[in-house]
Write an enzyme that holds these catalytic residues in place. Structure first.
Site, PDB file in Angstrom:
ATOM      1  N   SER A   1       0.914  -1.588  -0.029  1.00  0.00           N
ATOM      2  CA  SER A   1       0.162   0.349   0.034  1.00  0.00           C
ATOM      3  C   SER A   1       0.675   0.852   0.157  1.00  0.00           C
ATOM      4  CB  SER A   1      -0.830  -0.096   1.315  1.00  0.00           C
ATOM      5  OG  SER A   1      -1.554  -1.410   1.085  1.00  0.00           O
TER       6      SER A   1
ATOM      7  N   HIS B   1      -1.289  -3.543  -7.388  1.00  0.00           N
ATOM      8  CA  HIS B   1      -1.893  -2.404  -5.941  1.00  0.00           C
ATOM      9  C   HIS B   1      -2.999  -2.786  -6.138  1.00  0.00           C
ATOM     10  CE1 HIS B   1      -3.042   0.952  -2.616  1.00  0.00           C
ATOM     11  NE2 HIS B   1      -2.595  -0.041  -2.004  1.00  0.00           N
TER      12      HIS B   1
ATOM     13  N   GLU C   1      -3.379  -0.505  -9.087  1.00  0.00           N
ATOM     14  CA  GLU C   1      -2.036   0.460  -9.797  1.00  0.00           C
ATOM     15  C   GLU C   1      -1.162  -0.761  -9.766  1.00  0.00           C
ATOM     16  OE1 GLU C   1      -3.657   4.264  -6.888  1.00  0.00           O
ATOM     17  OE2 GLU C   1      -2.463   2.540  -6.209  1.00  0.00           O
TER      18      GLU C   1
ATOM     19  N   ASN D   1      -3.205   5.947  -2.774  1.00  0.00           N
ATOM     20  CA  ASN D   1      -2.949   6.642  -1.159  1.00  0.00           C
ATOM     21  C   ASN D   1      -2.422   7.335  -0.817  1.00  0.00           C
ATOM     22  OD1 ASN D   1      -4.913   3.841   0.009  1.00  0.00           O
ATOM     23  ND2 ASN D   1      -2.300   2.693  -0.188  1.00  0.00           N
TER      24      ASN D   1
HETATM   25  C1  LIG Z   1      -2.287   8.538  12.511  1.00  0.00           C
HETATM   26  C2  LIG Z   1      -3.528   8.273  11.973  1.00  0.00           C
HETATM   27  C3  LIG Z   1      -3.865   7.687  12.013  1.00  0.00           C
HETATM   28  C4  LIG Z   1      -4.737   7.317  10.568  1.00  0.00           C
HETATM   29  C5  LIG Z   1      -3.903   5.850  10.257  1.00  0.00           C
HETATM   30  C6  LIG Z   1      -4.640   5.925   8.702  1.00  0.00           C
HETATM   31  C7  LIG Z   1      -3.457   4.597   7.445  1.00  0.00           C
HETATM   32  C8  LIG Z   1      -4.196   4.884   5.919  1.00  0.00           C
HETATM   33  C9  LIG Z   1      -4.784   3.478   5.665  1.00  0.00           C
HETATM   34  C10 LIG Z   1      -5.103   3.308   4.194  1.00  0.00           C
HETATM   35  C11 LIG Z   1      -4.906   2.515   3.643  1.00  0.00           C
HETATM   36  C12 LIG Z   1      -4.733   1.989   1.772  1.00  0.00           C
HETATM   37  C13 LIG Z   1      -5.240   0.650   1.775  1.00  0.00           C
HETATM   38  C14 LIG Z   1      -4.931  -0.114   0.228  1.00  0.00           C
HETATM   39  O1  LIG Z   1      -3.653   0.091   0.575  1.00  0.00           O
HETATM   40  C15 LIG Z   1      -6.259   0.623  -0.493  1.00  0.00           C
HETATM   41  C16 LIG Z   1      -7.753   0.541  -0.030  1.00  0.00           C
HETATM   42  O2  LIG Z   1      -8.336  -0.768  -0.765  1.00  0.00           O
HETATM   43  S1  LIG Z   1      -8.469   1.912   0.327  1.00  0.00           S
HETATM   44  C17 LIG Z   1      -9.951   0.854   0.337  1.00  0.00           C
HETATM   45  C18 LIG Z   1     -10.203   0.802  -0.835  1.00  0.00           C
HETATM   46  N1  LIG Z   1     -12.192  -0.187  -0.984  1.00  0.00           N
HETATM   47  C19 LIG Z   1     -13.297   0.924  -0.123  1.00  0.00           C
HETATM   48  O3  LIG Z   1     -13.391   2.389  -0.184  1.00  0.00           O
HETATM   49  C20 LIG Z   1     -14.570   0.668  -0.124  1.00  0.00           C
HETATM   50  C21 LIG Z   1     -15.826   1.077   0.000  1.00  0.00           C
HETATM   51  N2  LIG Z   1     -16.547   0.941   0.756  1.00  0.00           N
HETATM   52  C22 LIG Z   1     -17.653   0.437  -0.499  1.00  0.00           C
HETATM   53  O4  LIG Z   1     -16.588   0.073  -1.955  1.00  0.00           O
HETATM   54  C23 LIG Z   1     -18.734  -0.896   0.127  1.00  0.00           C
HETATM   55  O5  LIG Z   1     -19.085  -0.517   1.211  1.00  0.00           O
HETATM   56  C24 LIG Z   1     -17.964  -2.294  -0.033  1.00  0.00           C
HETATM   57  C25 LIG Z   1     -16.983  -2.775   0.174  1.00  0.00           C
HETATM   58  C26 LIG Z   1     -18.308  -2.942  -1.238  1.00  0.00           C
HETATM   59  C27 LIG Z   1     -19.560  -3.370   0.829  1.00  0.00           C
HETATM   60  O6  LIG Z   1     -21.280  -2.341  -0.112  1.00  0.00           O
HETATM   61  P1  LIG Z   1     -22.510  -2.437   1.226  1.00  0.00           P
HETATM   62  O7  LIG Z   1     -23.414  -1.850  -0.544  1.00  0.00           O
HETATM   63  O8  LIG Z   1     -21.696  -1.378   1.903  1.00  0.00           O
HETATM   64  O9  LIG Z   1     -22.815  -3.973   1.597  1.00  0.00           O
HETATM   65  P2  LIG Z   1     -22.953  -5.464   0.777  1.00  0.00           P
HETATM   66  O10 LIG Z   1     -22.486  -6.089   2.022  1.00  0.00           O
HETATM   67  O11 LIG Z   1     -24.995  -4.705   0.804  1.00  0.00           O
HETATM   68  O12 LIG Z   1     -22.438  -4.990  -0.157  1.00  0.00           O
HETATM   69  C28 LIG Z   1     -22.735  -4.845  -0.957  1.00  0.00           C
HETATM   70  C29 LIG Z   1     -22.576  -5.864  -2.608  1.00  0.00           C
HETATM   71  O13 LIG Z   1     -21.204  -6.583  -2.719  1.00  0.00           O
HETATM   72  C30 LIG Z   1     -20.834  -8.149  -2.025  1.00  0.00           C
HETATM   73  N3  LIG Z   1     -19.969  -7.785  -1.671  1.00  0.00           N
HETATM   74  C31 LIG Z   1     -19.771  -6.906  -0.409  1.00  0.00           C
HETATM   75  N4  LIG Z   1     -18.120  -7.534  -0.130  1.00  0.00           N
HETATM   76  C32 LIG Z   1     -17.814  -8.840  -1.111  1.00  0.00           C
HETATM   77  C33 LIG Z   1     -16.832  -9.672  -1.136  1.00  0.00           C
HETATM   78  N5  LIG Z   1     -16.051  -9.197  -0.094  1.00  0.00           N
HETATM   79  N6  LIG Z   1     -16.831 -10.288  -2.080  1.00  0.00           N
HETATM   80  C34 LIG Z   1     -18.345 -10.359  -3.142  1.00  0.00           C
HETATM   81  N7  LIG Z   1     -19.049  -9.861  -3.083  1.00  0.00           N
HETATM   82  C35 LIG Z   1     -18.946  -8.452  -2.413  1.00  0.00           C
HETATM   83  C36 LIG Z   1     -22.355  -7.971  -1.205  1.00  0.00           C
HETATM   84  O14 LIG Z   1     -22.897  -9.448  -1.778  1.00  0.00           O
HETATM   85  C37 LIG Z   1     -23.435  -6.963  -2.793  1.00  0.00           C
HETATM   86  O15 LIG Z   1     -23.477  -7.752  -3.408  1.00  0.00           O
HETATM   87  P3  LIG Z   1     -25.542  -7.887  -4.253  1.00  0.00           P
HETATM   88  O16 LIG Z   1     -26.287  -8.159  -2.474  1.00  0.00           O
HETATM   89  O17 LIG Z   1     -25.561  -6.218  -4.317  1.00  0.00           O
HETATM   90  O18 LIG Z   1     -25.157  -8.497  -5.990  1.00  0.00           O
HETATM   91  N1  LIG Z   2      -6.203  -4.154   3.936  1.00  0.00           N
HETATM   92  C1  LIG Z   2      -6.810  -3.638   2.939  1.00  0.00           C
HETATM   93  O1  LIG Z   2      -6.993  -2.669   2.641  1.00  0.00           O
HETATM   94  C2  LIG Z   2      -5.352  -3.759   1.929  1.00  0.00           C
HETATM   95  C3  LIG Z   2      -5.784  -2.689   0.337  1.00  0.00           C
HETATM   96  C4  LIG Z   2      -4.399  -2.839  -0.806  1.00  0.00           C
HETATM   97  C5  LIG Z   2      -3.239  -3.248  -0.027  1.00  0.00           C
HETATM   98  N2  LIG Z   2      -2.860  -3.830   0.670  1.00  0.00           N
HETATM   99  C6  LIG Z   2      -2.048  -4.566   0.946  1.00  0.00           C
HETATM  100  O2  LIG Z   2      -1.484  -5.937   1.173  1.00  0.00           O
HETATM  101  C7  LIG Z   2      -1.079  -6.849   2.095  1.00  0.00           C
HETATM  102  C8  LIG Z   2      -1.589  -6.889   2.363  1.00  0.00           C
HETATM  103  O3  LIG Z   2      -2.475  -6.818   3.680  1.00  0.00           O
HETATM  104  P1  LIG Z   2      -3.435  -7.112   4.374  1.00  0.00           P
HETATM  105  O4  LIG Z   2      -4.536  -6.977   4.751  1.00  0.00           O
HETATM  106  O5  LIG Z   2      -4.281  -8.400   3.086  1.00  0.00           O
HETATM  107  O6  LIG Z   2      -2.684  -8.228   5.613  1.00  0.00           O
HETATM  108  P2  LIG Z   2      -3.848  -9.629   6.525  1.00  0.00           P
HETATM  109  O7  LIG Z   2      -2.666  -9.451   7.701  1.00  0.00           O
HETATM  110  O8  LIG Z   2      -5.202  -9.742   6.437  1.00  0.00           O
HETATM  111  O9  LIG Z   2      -3.265 -10.640   5.301  1.00  0.00           O
HETATM  112  C9  LIG Z   2      -1.332 -10.634   5.591  1.00  0.00           C
HETATM  113  C10 LIG Z   2      -1.285 -12.430   5.668  1.00  0.00           C
HETATM  114  O10 LIG Z   2      -0.040 -12.331   5.414  1.00  0.00           O
HETATM  115  C11 LIG Z   2       0.998 -13.764   6.102  1.00  0.00           C
HETATM  116  N3  LIG Z   2       1.931 -13.793   5.889  1.00  0.00           N
HETATM  117  C12 LIG Z   2       2.098 -12.953   6.795  1.00  0.00           C
HETATM  118  N4  LIG Z   2       4.312 -12.558   6.524  1.00  0.00           N
HETATM  119  C13 LIG Z   2       4.117 -14.512   5.162  1.00  0.00           C
HETATM  120  C14 LIG Z   2       5.277 -14.663   4.724  1.00  0.00           C
HETATM  121  N5  LIG Z   2       6.736 -14.702   5.009  1.00  0.00           N
HETATM  122  N6  LIG Z   2       4.573 -16.160   4.120  1.00  0.00           N
HETATM  123  C15 LIG Z   2       3.793 -16.581   3.652  1.00  0.00           C
HETATM  124  N7  LIG Z   2       3.220 -15.200   4.869  1.00  0.00           N
HETATM  125  C16 LIG Z   2       2.932 -14.695   5.302  1.00  0.00           C
HETATM  126  C17 LIG Z   2      -0.050 -13.727   7.686  1.00  0.00           C
HETATM  127  O11 LIG Z   2      -0.402 -15.151   7.916  1.00  0.00           O
HETATM  128  C18 LIG Z   2      -1.635 -13.102   6.735  1.00  0.00           C
HETATM  129  O12 LIG Z   2      -2.706 -14.207   6.472  1.00  0.00           O
HETATM  130  C19 LIG Z   2      -0.110  -5.486   2.926  1.00  0.00           C
HETATM  131  O13 LIG Z   2       1.318  -4.716   1.969  1.00  0.00           O
HETATM  132  C20 LIG Z   2      -0.820  -4.446   2.952  1.00  0.00           C
HETATM  133  O14 LIG Z   2      -0.576  -2.927   3.126  1.00  0.00           O
HETATM  134  C21 LIG Z   2      -3.343  -3.672   1.720  1.00  0.00           C
END
Ligand SMILES: CCCCCCCCCCCCC[C@H](O)CC(=O)SCCNC(=O)CCNC(=O)[C@H](O)C(C)(C)COP(=O)(O)OP(=O)(O)OC[C@H]1O[C@@H](n2cnc3c(N)ncnc32)[C@H](O)[C@@H]1OP(=O)(O)O
Ligand SMILES: NC(=O)c1ccc[n+]([C@@H]2O[C@H](COP(=O)([O-])OP(=O)(O)OC[C@H]3O[C@@H](n4cnc5c(N)ncnc54)[C@H](O)[C@@H]3O)[C@@H](O)[C@H]2O)c1
Length: 309
Positions: free
Chosen positions: A144, A165, A177, A215
């Site tokens: 990430s 990504h 990405e 991100n």
């Molecule tokens: C100092 C301060 C600290 C702060 C820390 C900051 C840290 C920063 C962290 C950054 C993290 C970055 C992580 C990563 O690198 C990048 C990312 O991934 S960011 C995350 C991006 N994702 C989102 O933004 C998700 C947003 N949410 C949604 O889009 C929706 O909510 C949802 C997840 C799709 C769910 O939809 P909802 O309508 O809410 O809920 P439902 O349960 O009804 O679902 C709708 C529809 O989707 C189907 N579904 C949902 N999940 C799944 C699944 N896993 N598998 C299969 N199907 C799924 C569900 O069945 C429904 O289907 P339908 O009935 O409509 O056919």
């Molecule tokens: N969580 C998110 O929304 C998200 C979205 C995009 C990218 N990512 C990135 O994806 C990566 C995984 O995130 P996550 O949320 O799936 O984490 P997670 O904690 O859900 O899963 C990580 C898994 O890796 C396994 N693991 C750790 N070390 C290992 C090794 N040496 N060999 C094999 N398996 C090992 C752990 O047992 C665990 O099951 C991170 O780099 C994270 O930044 C996370």
């Protein structure tokens, strides 16, 4: 939903892989992201080996994949539940599991790493795999926040190393990405773009810049939401409602942080603080640190900012 139609159509029509180069994929890490990546790759006809550190974790991953597949097919096969079940079983057959990455990369075209967001741990994994994987195998990280080049230096295949990504939840989120680090060859970059398309995703190209595109914009927003709450200027519930109803986001920032995982969130913000200690944006959050130290890692552990049990 258009995505479903597109995705399922591709999955069903394609027991043969569209991308001639990448057929066999090894996904390392069976957590939130690795499970999703394995699921989508298998559903699009790729042969997948999913690797994690224990059989128990892999059992949980497989169960999660089956549950997610059932959600995917429930609507699509509403009138044909048997065909839906057949599809689920067919996809599951494309996935095998292992606890020994080095022993399964022999025949692989692509390794996608999705383990913890820790540079040293990722480097150690890739360094080991570099010695045993075939010459042609492409390595890609789903990091990430870490620079792809910093992970790639642990190998002798800088040209065959890139970033891929995905977004959480992988089966639902259409974006990927694809990151071209300075050493990534055009051939590798193109192969990762083609692979993303073969999964039914929409890839965007990005240079190896901190946070890539999403991100870079999303993390400061999430950090500011936590700070706003820590300053006592809004409850987490009100901040979440405000961003859903006022900005049209599907989840509020606290719901999203819980969904991503608070351990992963902490790894990201701590890593950036180490890189830029003078930048107050990345200074530690007492609230986040407290929750993580208590093992409240978000939805995956049943509690984070909110309770899920
Ligand atoms: C100092 C301060 C600290 C702060 C820390 C900051 C840290 C920063 C962290 C950054 C993290 C970055 C992580 C990563 O690198 C990048 C990312 O991934 S960011 C995350 C991006 N994702 C989102 O933004 C998700 C947003 N949410 C949604 O889009 C929706 O909510 C949802 C997840 C799709 C769910 O939809 P909802 O309508 O809410 O809920 P439902 O349960 O009804 O679902 C709708 C529809 O989707 C189907 N579904 C949902 N999940 C799944 C699944 N896993 N598998 C299969 N199907 C799924 C569900 O069945 C429904 O289907 P339908 O009935 O409509 O056919
Ligand atoms: N969580 C998110 O929304 C998200 C979205 C995009 C990218 N990512 C990135 O994806 C990566 C995984 O995130 P996550 O949320 O799936 O984490 P997670 O904690 O859900 O899963 C990580 C898994 O890796 C396994 N693991 C750790 N070390 C290992 C090794 N040496 N060999 C094999 N398996 C090992 C752990 O047992 C665990 O099951 C991170 O780099 C994270 O930044 C996370």
């Amino acid at each position: 939903m258009a995505f479903f139609t597109h995705h399922i159509t591709r999955a069903l029509s394609s027991s043969t892989v569209r991308n001639a180069a990448i057929k066999h994929v090894t996904v390392i890490g069976g957590g939130l992201m690795g499970s999703g990546i394995a699921q989508v790759a298998a559903a699009t006809g790729h042969s997948v080996v999913l690797v994690d550190t224990s059989e128990d974790i892999l059992k949980k991953s497989t169960k999660g994949i089956e549950g997610s597949l059932k959600r995917v097919v429930k609507k699509k096969f509403a009138d044909k539940p048997e065909a839906g079940e057949e599809f689920v079983q067919k996809v599951l057959k494309n996935i095998s599991t292992s606890t020994d990455a080095a022993s399964v990369v022999q025949g692989t075209d692509l390794v996608v790493e999705a383990i913890a967001e820790n540079l040293k741990v990722k480097q150690s994994l890739f360094s080991t795999l570099d010695k045993v994987a075939p010459e042609h195998t492409i390595f890609a990280s789903n990091t990430s926040s870490l620079p792809i080049a910093d992970i790639a230096v642990s190998t002798a295949r800088l040209d065959r190393f890139g970033g891929i990504h995905f977004f959480n939840p992988v089966p639902m989120m259409k974006l990927v990405e694809v990151i071209q680090a300075p050493g990534t060859s055009q051939e590798t970059f193109n192969a990762l773009l083609d692979f993303s398309k073969a999964l039914g995703k929409h890839p965007v190209s990005c240079k190896d810049t901190p946070g890539f595109i999403v991100n870079r914009l999303l993390v400061p927003y999430l950090i500011e939401a936590v700070r706003l709450h820590e300053r006592g200027h809004g409850s987490k519930e009100d901040i979440d409602v405000a961003m859903k109803l006022g900005a049209g986001y599907p989840m509020g920032p606290f719901e999203l942080l819980d969904y991503v995982g608070l351990d992963t969130s902490k790894f990201i913000v701590d890593g950036w603080y180490q890189m830029e200690p003078e930048n107050p944006l990345f200074s530690p959050s007492p609230l986040l640190n407290k929750l993580v130290s208590e093992g409240k890692l978000g939805k995956k552990t049943g509690e984070g900012f909110y309770k899920y049990k």
